[in-house]
Design a protein around this motif. Sequence first.
Motif, PDB file in Angstrom:
ATOM      1  N   ARG A  38       0.867  -1.182   0.000  1.00  0.00           N
ATOM      2  CA  ARG A  38       0.000   0.000   0.000  1.00  0.00           C
ATOM      3  C   ARG A  38       0.899   1.225   0.000  1.00  0.00           C
ATOM      4  O   ARG A  38       1.872   1.270   0.753  1.00  0.00           O
ATOM      5  N   CYS A  39       0.567   2.208  -0.844  1.00  0.00           N
ATOM      6  CA  CYS A  39       1.371   3.432  -0.882  1.00  0.00           C
ATOM      7  C   CYS A  39       1.220   4.189   0.436  1.00  0.00           C
ATOM      8  O   CYS A  39       0.105   4.428   0.894  1.00  0.00           O
ATOM      9  N   ALA A  40       2.350   4.562   1.039  1.00  0.00           N
ATOM     10  CA  ALA A  40       2.323   5.220   2.350  1.00  0.00           C
ATOM     11  C   ALA A  40       1.794   6.645   2.257  1.00  0.00           C
ATOM     12  O   ALA A  40       1.469   7.248   3.270  1.00  0.00           O
ATOM     13  N   MET A  41       1.699   7.204   1.052  1.00  0.00           N
ATOM     14  CA  MET A  41       1.179   8.576   0.941  1.00  0.00           C
ATOM     15  C   MET A  41      -0.286   8.598   0.528  1.00  0.00           C
ATOM     16  O   MET A  41      -1.100   9.230   1.180  1.00  0.00           O
ATOM     17  N   CYS A  42      -0.649   7.920  -0.560  1.00  0.00           N
ATOM     18  CA  CYS A  42      -2.030   8.035  -1.050  1.00  0.00           C
ATOM     19  C   CYS A  42      -2.870   6.819  -0.683  1.00  0.00           C
ATOM     20  O   CYS A  42      -4.091   6.842  -0.844  1.00  0.00           O
ATOM     21  N   GLY A  43      -2.254   5.772  -0.202  1.00  0.00           N
ATOM     22  CA  GLY A  43      -3.006   4.601   0.244  1.00  0.00           C
ATOM     23  C   GLY A  43      -3.444   3.661  -0.875  1.00  0.00           C
ATOM     24  O   GLY A  43      -4.105   2.655  -0.615  1.00  0.00           O
ATOM     25  N   LEU A 102       6.064   3.608  -1.721  1.00  0.00           N
ATOM     26  CA  LEU A 102       5.292   4.666  -2.384  1.00  0.00           C
ATOM     27  C   LEU A 102       4.914   4.196  -3.775  1.00  0.00           C
ATOM     28  O   LEU A 102       5.666   3.445  -4.408  1.00  0.00           O
ATOM     29  N   CYS A 103       3.751   4.647  -4.256  1.00  0.00           N
ATOM     30  CA  CYS A 103       3.417   4.375  -5.651  1.00  0.00           C
ATOM     31  C   CYS A 103       4.281   5.297  -6.508  1.00  0.00           C
ATOM     32  O   CYS A 103       4.818   6.294  -6.019  1.00  0.00           O
ATOM     33  N   GLU A 104       4.402   4.968  -7.785  1.00  0.00           N
ATOM     34  CA  GLU A 104       5.302   5.741  -8.650  1.00  0.00           C
ATOM     35  C   GLU A 104       4.873   7.204  -8.763  1.00  0.00           C
ATOM     36  O   GLU A 104       5.713   8.092  -8.834  1.00  0.00           O
ATOM     37  N   ASP A 105       3.552   7.451  -8.749  1.00  0.00           N
ATOM     38  CA  ASP A 105       3.066   8.842  -8.848  1.00  0.00           C
ATOM     39  C   ASP A 105       3.526   9.658  -7.643  1.00  0.00           C
ATOM     40  O   ASP A 105       4.046  10.763  -7.790  1.00  0.00           O
ATOM     41  N   CYS A 106       3.280   9.104  -6.447  1.00  0.00           N
ATOM     42  CA  CYS A 106       3.652   9.834  -5.231  1.00  0.00           C
ATOM     43  C   CYS A 106       5.158  10.006  -5.168  1.00  0.00           C
ATOM     44  O   CYS A 106       5.664  11.050  -4.752  1.00  0.00           O
ATOM     45  N   ASN A 107       5.882   8.971  -5.582  1.00  0.00           N
ATOM     46  CA  ASN A 107       7.340   9.033  -5.560  1.00  0.00           C
ATOM     47  C   ASN A 107       7.847  10.148  -6.481  1.00  0.00           C
ATOM     48  O   ASN A 107       8.724  10.926  -6.095  1.00  0.00           O
TER      49      ASN A 107
HETATM   50 ZN   LIG Z   1       0.721   7.015  -3.815  1.00  0.00          ZN
END
Ligand SMILES: [Zn+2]
Length: 280
Positions: A111-116, A148-153
Amino acid sequence: MEPRPLPDPDSEELAALVGSTSQRLLYGLLYRRRDHPPTMVELRLFAAQALGEDQSQTDRRVRELRRYFDVVAERRDGEHRYVLRGWAEHPAADGAPISLRRRAEVLAPQRCAMCGRTPLEHHVTLVVDHRIPQSWGGSNDVDNLQPLCEDCNAGKRDYFHSFDAHADEIRKAISYDEPQRRIGALLAAFEGKWVRSDLIGIVASAKEYQEDWQRRLRDLRFFGWKIEHQNRHNEGARVRAYYRATAIAPIPDDIPGVIRAETARRKAAGAARSARTLED
Ligand SMILES: [Zn+2]
């Protein structure tokens, strides 16, 4: 001990270390101009003209060089100049900087730690992110890694790029032991400009997680700092908090002692005021 000599820009040593030709050309510029370091504007022009790259790539190029070399932005004659000082203190080991096992451990929540968002439901790809970037002295310890997902990263990377000119000061701020000193050094580095709260949170938690870094920030007022706060609603869906220091003062050696003494003094002053009110 003699410092390890820097590799010649055309050497095999550099080629073995830095795979990208553009990166090596940029290194060459910094290497040749060690006595008269280039400004960011010059670096960007070089990237556009010699490398045919978008100027926005320059910050990233510099940051990648920092994996191996000590490249600092120094203010000279009113401009930030990029100085190649030598090897990085701990040059990145090539290959797998983070072991596969650690990578698996960090990605395990899926799970992405920023956007979930998750790979399963949202078809995102997760990557291992350094909470504190390596170029700011962040380690490969598990505490400093998150999925993190690639977008958030990518978003985080762009956002952090904007601080490249302050990288040295941020690195220095992070190196202090006490959270108040870390936060103070960060705000001082921005010289009264607004600093977004997530950057403060990261720097505050650099050595150990700070559940209530806002309180550590308010502690600075005990030492004579003036801190202003502002919420901004116009940046996407989220409300962003910003802080800035409009007055700074030396941070005492005995931080808890001064906070205790100042709290007691204020309490006594408050009690004296209410006693006077009763007498009137
Ligand atoms: Zn994300």
